[in-house]
Structures are given as C-alpha cells and as structure tokens.
Design an enzyme around this catalytic site. Structure first.
Site, PDB file in Angstrom:
ATOM      1  N   PRO A  37      -5.499  11.734  83.642  1.00  0.00           N
ATOM      2  CA  PRO A  37      -6.098  10.585  84.316  1.00  0.00           C
ATOM      3  C   PRO A  37      -5.012   9.801  85.047  1.00  0.00           C
ATOM      4  O   PRO A  37      -3.828   9.920  84.707  1.00  0.00           O
ATOM      5  CB  PRO A  37      -6.649   9.754  83.154  1.00  0.00           C
ATOM      6  CG  PRO A  37      -5.699  10.032  82.024  1.00  0.00           C
ATOM      7  CD  PRO A  37      -5.213  11.457  82.216  1.00  0.00           C
TER       8      PRO A  37
ATOM      9  N   TRP B  45      -7.274   6.716  90.435  1.00  0.00           N
ATOM     10  CA  TRP B  45      -7.923   5.636  89.683  1.00  0.00           C
ATOM     11  C   TRP B  45      -9.242   5.191  90.314  1.00  0.00           C
ATOM     12  O   TRP B  45     -10.020   4.510  89.660  1.00  0.00           O
ATOM     13  CB  TRP B  45      -6.968   4.417  89.648  1.00  0.00           C
ATOM     14  CG  TRP B  45      -6.405   4.129  91.018  1.00  0.00           C
ATOM     15  CD1 TRP B  45      -5.244   4.637  91.533  1.00  0.00           C
ATOM     16  CD2 TRP B  45      -7.006   3.365  92.058  1.00  0.00           C
ATOM     17  NE1 TRP B  45      -5.086   4.221  92.846  1.00  0.00           N
ATOM     18  CE2 TRP B  45      -6.154   3.428  93.182  1.00  0.00           C
ATOM     19  CE3 TRP B  45      -8.177   2.601  92.152  1.00  0.00           C
ATOM     20  CZ2 TRP B  45      -6.445   2.778  94.387  1.00  0.00           C
ATOM     21  CZ3 TRP B  45      -8.470   1.955  93.338  1.00  0.00           C
ATOM     22  CH2 TRP B  45      -7.598   2.048  94.449  1.00  0.00           C
ATOM     23  N   ASN B  46      -9.494   5.532  91.581  1.00  0.00           N
ATOM     24  CA  ASN B  46     -10.600   4.832  92.254  1.00  0.00           C
ATOM     25  C   ASN B  46     -11.982   5.314  91.839  1.00  0.00           C
ATOM     26  O   ASN B  46     -12.944   4.551  91.894  1.00  0.00           O
ATOM     27  CB  ASN B  46     -10.422   4.851  93.780  1.00  0.00           C
ATOM     28  CG  ASN B  46     -10.592   6.207  94.391  1.00  0.00           C
ATOM     29  OD1 ASN B  46     -10.338   7.227  93.759  1.00  0.00           O
ATOM     30  ND2 ASN B  46     -11.011   6.238  95.640  1.00  0.00           N
TER      31      ASN B  46
ATOM     32  N   CYS C 204     -12.314   7.176  99.290  1.00  0.00           N
ATOM     33  CA  CYS C 204     -11.768   8.138 100.261  1.00  0.00           C
ATOM     34  C   CYS C 204     -12.658   8.271 101.491  1.00  0.00           C
ATOM     35  O   CYS C 204     -12.171   8.495 102.591  1.00  0.00           O
ATOM     36  CB  CYS C 204     -11.572   9.493  99.603  1.00  0.00           C
ATOM     37  SG  CYS C 204     -13.073  10.132  98.837  1.00  0.00           S
TER      38      CYS C 204
ATOM     39  N   SER D 157      -3.782  11.116  97.467  1.00  0.00           N
ATOM     40  CA  SER D 157      -3.379  10.849  98.846  1.00  0.00           C
ATOM     41  C   SER D 157      -2.881  12.122  99.543  1.00  0.00           C
ATOM     42  O   SER D 157      -2.428  13.062  98.889  1.00  0.00           O
ATOM     43  CB  SER D 157      -2.260   9.809  98.852  1.00  0.00           C
ATOM     44  OG  SER D 157      -1.140  10.321  98.160  1.00  0.00           O
TER      45      SER D 157
ATOM     46  N   GLU E  88     -15.652  20.496  96.684  1.00  0.00           N
ATOM     47  CA  GLU E  88     -16.161  20.259  95.339  1.00  0.00           C
ATOM     48  C   GLU E  88     -17.673  20.103  95.396  1.00  0.00           C
ATOM     49  O   GLU E  88     -18.226  19.659  96.405  1.00  0.00           O
ATOM     50  CB  GLU E  88     -15.537  18.981  94.757  1.00  0.00           C
ATOM     51  CG  GLU E  88     -14.044  19.127  94.571  1.00  0.00           C
ATOM     52  CD  GLU E  88     -13.420  18.091  93.670  1.00  0.00           C
ATOM     53  OE1 GLU E  88     -13.563  16.887  93.958  1.00  0.00           O
ATOM     54  OE2 GLU E  88     -12.768  18.480  92.676  1.00  0.00           O
TER      55      GLU E  88
ATOM     56  N   GLU F 293      -8.206  17.415  97.473  1.00  0.00           N
ATOM     57  CA  GLU F 293      -9.209  16.462  97.996  1.00  0.00           C
ATOM     58  C   GLU F 293      -8.422  15.203  98.327  1.00  0.00           C
ATOM     59  O   GLU F 293      -8.039  14.451  97.439  1.00  0.00           O
ATOM     60  CB  GLU F 293     -10.281  16.172  96.926  1.00  0.00           C
ATOM     61  CG  GLU F 293     -11.041  17.397  96.462  1.00  0.00           C
ATOM     62  CD  GLU F 293     -11.984  17.941  97.520  1.00  0.00           C
ATOM     63  OE1 GLU F 293     -12.393  17.175  98.409  1.00  0.00           O
ATOM     64  OE2 GLU F 293     -12.290  19.142  97.477  1.00  0.00           O
ATOM     65  N   LEU F 294      -8.181  14.975  99.614  1.00  0.00           N
ATOM     66  CA  LEU F 294      -7.169  13.980  99.999  1.00  0.00           C
ATOM     67  C   LEU F 294      -7.775  12.796 100.763  1.00  0.00           C
ATOM     68  O   LEU F 294      -8.964  12.545 100.717  1.00  0.00           O
ATOM     69  CB  LEU F 294      -6.081  14.684 100.809  1.00  0.00           C
ATOM     70  CG  LEU F 294      -5.452  15.890 100.103  1.00  0.00           C
ATOM     71  CD1 LEU F 294      -4.427  16.580 100.985  1.00  0.00           C
ATOM     72  CD2 LEU F 294      -4.832  15.493  98.763  1.00  0.00           C
TER      73      LEU F 294
HETATM   74  P1  NAD Z   1      -1.929   9.181  94.837  1.00  0.00           P
HETATM   75  O1  NAD Z   1      -1.808  10.431  95.616  1.00  0.00           O
HETATM   76  O2  NAD Z   1      -0.810   8.225  94.824  1.00  0.00           O
HETATM   77  O3  NAD Z   1      -2.263   9.518  93.307  1.00  0.00           O
HETATM   78  C1  NAD Z   1      -3.317  10.381  92.919  1.00  0.00           C
HETATM   79  C2  NAD Z   1      -3.025  10.927  91.525  1.00  0.00           C
HETATM   80  O4  NAD Z   1      -1.842  11.709  91.581  1.00  0.00           O
HETATM   81  C3  NAD Z   1      -2.751   9.836  90.504  1.00  0.00           C
HETATM   82  O5  NAD Z   1      -3.225  10.246  89.253  1.00  0.00           O
HETATM   83  C4  NAD Z   1      -1.246   9.734  90.501  1.00  0.00           C
HETATM   84  O6  NAD Z   1      -0.748   9.262  89.276  1.00  0.00           O
HETATM   85  C5  NAD Z   1      -0.842  11.170  90.738  1.00  0.00           C
HETATM   86  N1  NAD Z   1       0.445  11.309  91.425  1.00  0.00           N
HETATM   87  C6  NAD Z   1       1.102  10.396  92.170  1.00  0.00           C
HETATM   88  N2  NAD Z   1       2.257  10.891  92.625  1.00  0.00           N
HETATM   89  C7  NAD Z   1       2.346  12.155  92.154  1.00  0.00           C
HETATM   90  C8  NAD Z   1       3.324  13.170  92.262  1.00  0.00           C
HETATM   91  N3  NAD Z   1       4.426  13.009  92.987  1.00  0.00           N
HETATM   92  N4  NAD Z   1       3.089  14.344  91.652  1.00  0.00           N
HETATM   93  C9  NAD Z   1       1.968  14.539  90.946  1.00  0.00           C
HETATM   94  N5  NAD Z   1       1.009  13.607  90.798  1.00  0.00           N
HETATM   95  C10 NAD Z   1       1.189  12.426  91.396  1.00  0.00           C
HETATM   96  O7  NAD Z   1      -3.271   8.487  95.348  1.00  0.00           O
HETATM   97  P2  NAD Z   1      -3.865   7.078  94.918  1.00  0.00           P
HETATM   98  O8  NAD Z   1      -3.273   6.031  95.754  1.00  0.00           O
HETATM   99  O9  NAD Z   1      -3.820   6.926  93.461  1.00  0.00           O
HETATM  100  O10 NAD Z   1      -5.397   7.298  95.306  1.00  0.00           O
HETATM  101  C11 NAD Z   1      -5.894   7.008  96.547  1.00  0.00           C
HETATM  102  C12 NAD Z   1      -5.885   8.218  97.455  1.00  0.00           C
HETATM  103  O11 NAD Z   1      -6.759   9.223  96.931  1.00  0.00           O
HETATM  104  C13 NAD Z   1      -6.408   7.892  98.835  1.00  0.00           C
HETATM  105  O12 NAD Z   1      -5.642   8.547  99.804  1.00  0.00           O
HETATM  106  C14 NAD Z   1      -7.832   8.438  98.797  1.00  0.00           C
HETATM  107  O13 NAD Z   1      -8.364   8.718 100.058  1.00  0.00           O
HETATM  108  C15 NAD Z   1      -7.649   9.661  97.960  1.00  0.00           C
HETATM  109  N6  NAD Z   1      -8.924  10.087  97.387  1.00  0.00           N
HETATM  110  C16 NAD Z   1      -9.503  11.239  97.866  1.00  0.00           C
HETATM  111  C17 NAD Z   1     -10.739  11.630  97.376  1.00  0.00           C
HETATM  112  C18 NAD Z   1     -11.409  12.879  97.878  1.00  0.00           C
HETATM  113  O14 NAD Z   1     -12.337  13.373  97.221  1.00  0.00           O
HETATM  114  N7  NAD Z   1     -11.009  13.428  99.012  1.00  0.00           N
HETATM  115  C19 NAD Z   1     -11.385  10.873  96.394  1.00  0.00           C
HETATM  116  C20 NAD Z   1     -10.747   9.705  95.930  1.00  0.00           C
HETATM  117  C21 NAD Z   1      -9.521   9.335  96.436  1.00  0.00           C
END
Ligand code: NAD
Length: 488
Positions: free
Chosen positions: A185, A160-161, A293, A238, A469, A259-260
């Site tokens: 999304p 979402w961010n 991130c 994440s 990316e 991308e974590l």
């Molecule tokens: P998240 O991992 O909880 O969720 C990310 C996406 O995956 C969401 O759309 C979510 O609905 C989905 N998701 C959640 N659990 C899942 C599962 N078990 N199986 C499949 N999909 C699942 O992360 P978040 O809290 O929504 O976002 C923040 C994280 O994203 C932070 O760790 C941040 O650093 C990271 N992030 C990384 C980048 C990058 O480019 N490296 C960019 C933005 C955010």
C-alpha cells in the site's frame, strides 16, 4: 482499537503486515505514523517492513502458488465473491479509515469501497471465462491448442488516492487468473488497506495466496523487482516513477503493467444544456479534490457559450461545501499532503504570472490553519506556455480554454504526452462519434463524468501506461498464452 476517537471492529493486531496468512510486525520493530490531512494529527502507527518482509511475502506467495492454480476457477471465484460480500459488510469502517487518512469525503470513500467489492464480484465470474482455443491445423496430422495459464507471483503496487479500488483491480484479476500476490500500500494510506485485508483474510484465501507489506517504496518494490520468483509488477502511480520502474525491470525483462498519470481534456460543445454541463464539470473536477488520474484538467469550451458556461461554473464552484470530509454533505476536503498544496500553488502562480485570471479560489482557505487545504479554483485566459496545460495537475484547478471548430479542439486535446481519459459533452451524434474516434485516449467519457466500471477496460495510451485493468481484457494481463502443437 480507537482511531481519532472512533472505535473499530477490526482487531488491533490486524493493522500490521500480512505474510503467509499471519498478521505480523516488522522484524526490526519499525513503525510509521499515519497522518490525518484534515488537521495534521497522528491517527495511528502501523508496522513498516523492508526488504526482509518483502522477501518473506514473495516466498510465501511462491509456496502457495501451485495449490492456488490447481483450484478451479469456480473455487477461486467463490472466495473472491465472499471477499466482496465481507468488503460490503465492512464498508462503513473501511470508508471511515480511508476518509481519515486520505482526506476523501466519507461519501466518496464509501463509493470507492463498494466499487472495490463490485470489482471482486466481476473477477469472480471472469475467471470462469478463460476458455483458450482449439485452432484448425493446416496439416491433418496435427492438432493445435491455445492455453492460458497464470503468470505466477504478482506484485500489486498502488498510490494513496484510491487505496482500495486500485488494489481490488489488481488482486481481483490476479487471483481469478490463478496467480498469488504480494501487495504494497502507499505509505500514507495503510489503515484502510489493512482493514480491507482483514476482510480478505476472513474470506478464507489459503495462507500465502495474498500478502501485504507496507514499507519504503525503494526497498519493498526493489525486492519485488529483483527477486526472481516475482513474475510481474502491476503498478499504479505517476508517469515519472513508472518510467523508472520500466528501466529497473529491464535487466530481467520482468513483466510490468503501468497505470500512470493523465491530463484529461473536456470538450464542451454548444448544443449542451449549459447550466447542467457546468454543474457536471464541477462535480467531475472536484471529486477527491482533483486528485484522480482521470480528473479533467483542461476545459475547452465552445466560444459561443463561453461566457454563460464560465458564469455557471464559477457559481457552482462557489457553492461547493469545503470542510471536514467526515461531515455529511461535504463536497471538498483537504488535499492529501502538504507537498500537494505546494504543487497546486506553484501551478497557479506560474499561470497567473503568465496572464491567467483567477475567477474563484486561488488560495489556501482562510480559517483552515491546520491541515492541507486549498480552495477549489477556476482560472481563465489560459495559454499553452503555462505549466498546467502540459504537466499533470493533481489538485483542485479548473482551467477554462476556448475553441471554435471540432478539428481545432481535437488537435489541441491530443497535443499532450498523456493519453488516459478525455471527456466530451454534446448531444450531436456526428460530433460525438468524431470525438470518440479522434481522441487519442484510452478512456472516453461521452456525457459521462465518471467513466470507470468493472466491466470496462481501464487504462491509458502514450505515456499514461501499458496494459488495461478490468473489463474482459483485465484478466489476460495475468495470464501467459501458450501454444501447443500436437503431432498425432
Ligand atoms: P507515485 O508514482 O509517487 O507513487 C505511486 C506508488 O509508488 C506509491 O505507493 C509510492 O509509494 C510508490 N513509489 C514512489 N516512488 C517509487 C519508486 N521510486 N519505486 C517504487 N515505488 C515507488 O504517485 P503518487 O503521487 O502517489 O500518485 C499519484 C499518481 O498516480 C498520479 O500521477 C496519478 O495520475 C496516478 N494514478 C494513476 C491511476 C491510473 O489508473 N492510471 C490511478 C490513480 C493514480
């Protein structure tokens, strides 16, 4: 359609799933409410699909694949450029929806939408530069070629961010390479994503080339993983979920780009203009309230400027304008969800219990009774026993640490499982080079608090990810390399 009293130009039926070139509802009629994090009000509800819709989207993408890959890179590029133009034309509406559902300031949301358009522009051209190679053979009776071909159907899963920017990185590269796509999304930010897909629809991509399915992550992403026509998952999110997906993709050896999360150090050397550096750090830290991130999360300040720098940081934080993210001039809005506020509270409580001092913030702001608010916070007297020094903090905390030598600070900065972004503030050439080379991170911001741009590769080392990316590298994540050895 009205959202929070704002009249939208995007037709109401386009706030839905998009499969095979058609806007549709979930087969079972299920919908999900979208919440405004600034006041907890329901903004709208949108269709929420599941396994059946994910499967239909994958099948539509597979059916569209042969036609799409046969187009020239010039034809695909023209559609991407048109999508970029429409994204710019609709910037205000997409940004408004993003600000309402994500909590990002309106200025930050507009910048994100424009960045997405620039990313589409970039990949519109990159598709034309996938050259392949002719390699000299070692025997005269052979000819050797290297070809790059599209992987096939790709799933784009994003958080979402940065709902639009992150989708644009995946779709831009995949479509330019000749892949067709299914996107999911994040459940909390579907409105801006659907409004943006309306631009992509109008750009004229053939039916099935792009698809969008909102729905529960386990079923929708599970179907992307399990279905054999899906050849790659590009995931941003994440580290914990990334590791889970890696295991779920293992039985099919399904390609996975990750991308974590990150834990970005900032190294502030004594030769800087202290007031300017402090201001830059505060702007970088509180962008999207630290929910980024590459957000800086550990500030290592040289001992000789520690007091001056700390005072300047605290003064700058106290001047940040906290409030409704739609208000012009707002610099700090709400966090995205209640659990984000609770997570930040736990990090601060843990640090304070172990001896940290709160220099600014450290609480929910008085007077903000509804919504997910936390004050921009500065902590010092930090030590490595505190959780916030090793776990990713996704929120508005600026922790100050001290160092004496370059070797010492490089060792401390690298002492983490993460490796996404790191920042260095110095005008000294040799210090800059030592840090740029010595930091174990995929992204280095050298006197640059926002090191992300379409023409540069973006991604992490260690547990921050697999792959890159954007940049010249990005498109190759969506291409198979094939060698052809020809006997004459
Ligand atoms: P998240 O991992 O909880 O969720 C990310 C996406 O995956 C969401 O759309 C979510 O609905 C989905 N998701 C959640 N659990 C899942 C599962 N078990 N199986 C499949 N999909 C699942 O992360 P978040 O809290 O929504 O976002 C923040 C994280 O994203 C932070 O760790 C941040 O650093 C990271 N992030 C990384 C980048 C990058 O480019 N490296 C960019 C933005 C955010």
């Amino acid at each position: 359609m009205l959202v929070a009293g704002h009249a939208l130009a995007t037709p109401a039926e386009r706030f839905g799933l998009y499969v095979g070139g058609q806007w549709c509802q979930a087969a079972d009629g299920r919908r999900i409410e979208v919440i405004n994090p600034a006041n907890e009000e329901v903004l709208a509800s949108v269709p929420y699909g599941g396994q059946a819709e994910a499967r239909r989207a994958l099948e539509a993408a597979a059916a569209a694949g042969p036609g799409w890959r046969e187009l020239t890179a010039y034809d695909r590029g023209a559609l991407l450029r048109r999508a970029g133009e429409l994204t710019r034309e609709r910037c205000d509406e997409i940004a408004l929806l993003m600000s309402l559902e994500e909590g990002k300031t309106l200025a930050g949301a507009r910048a994100e939408v424009l960045q997405a358009a620039a990313t589409l522009d970039w990949f519109a051209e990159e598709g034309k530069r996938v050259y392949g190679r002719i390699v000299p053979p070692s025997v005269g009776s052979k000819r050797l070629w290297v070809l790059h071909q599209p992987i096939g159907v790709v799933a784009a899963v994003t958080p979402w961010n940065f709902p639009i920017a992150l989708q644009s990185r995946k779709l831009g590269a995949a479509l330019a390479a000749g892949c067709t796509t299914v996107s999911r999304p994040a459940s909390g930010t579907p409105l801006c994503t659907m409004a943006w897909f309306s631009c992509l629809h109008e750009a004229g991509f053939p039916p099935g080339v792009i698809n969008l399915v909102a729905g529960p992550p386990d079923t929708v992403v599970g179907e992307f993983i399990d279905h054999p026509v899906c050849r790659k998952i590009s995931f941003t999110g994440s580290t914990a979920v990334g590791k889970e997906l890696l295991q779920r993709c293992a039985p099919q050896l399904k390609k996975l780009e990750l991308e974590l999360g990150g834990h970005a150090p900032v190294l502030v050397f004594p030769d800087v203009d202290v007031a300017a550096a402090a201001k830059e750090c505060v702007v970088g830290k509180f962008r999207n309230m630290g929910q980024v991130c590459i957000s800086p999360t550990r500030f290592y300040v040289h001992r000789s400027i520690r007091e001056e720098f700390t005072a300047a940081v605290v003064a700058a934080v106290q001047q940040l304008k906290l409030g409704d993210p739609l208000t012009p001039g707002c610099e700090a809005g709400p966090l995205f969800e209640r659990r984000n506020v609770e997570s930040v509270e736990r990090f601060v409580a843990d640090a304070v219990a172990k001896g940290a001092r709160v220099l600014a913030g450290g609480r929910r702001p008085p007077g903000f009774d509804r919504g997910y608010w936390y004050e921009p916070t500065v902590l010092d007297q930090i030590d490595r026993t505190m959780r916030l020094t090793c776990e990713e903090v996704f929120g508005p905390i600026l922790p100050l640490l001290t160092f004496d030598t370059v070797d010492e600070v490089l060792a401390a900065a690298n002492d983490t499982t993460y490796g996404l972004a790191a920042y260095v503030l110095t005008r000294d050439l040799s210090t800059a080079i030592r840090c740029a080379e010595g930091l174990e991170y995929g992204i280095i911001g050298l006197n640059d608090p926002v090191p992300a741009t379409p023409q540069m590769p973006f991604g992490g080392m260690k547990e921050s990810g697999l792959g890159r990316e954007m940049g010249a590298e990005g498109i190759y994540e969506y291409l198979e390399t094939k060698m052809v050895s020809v006997g004459l």
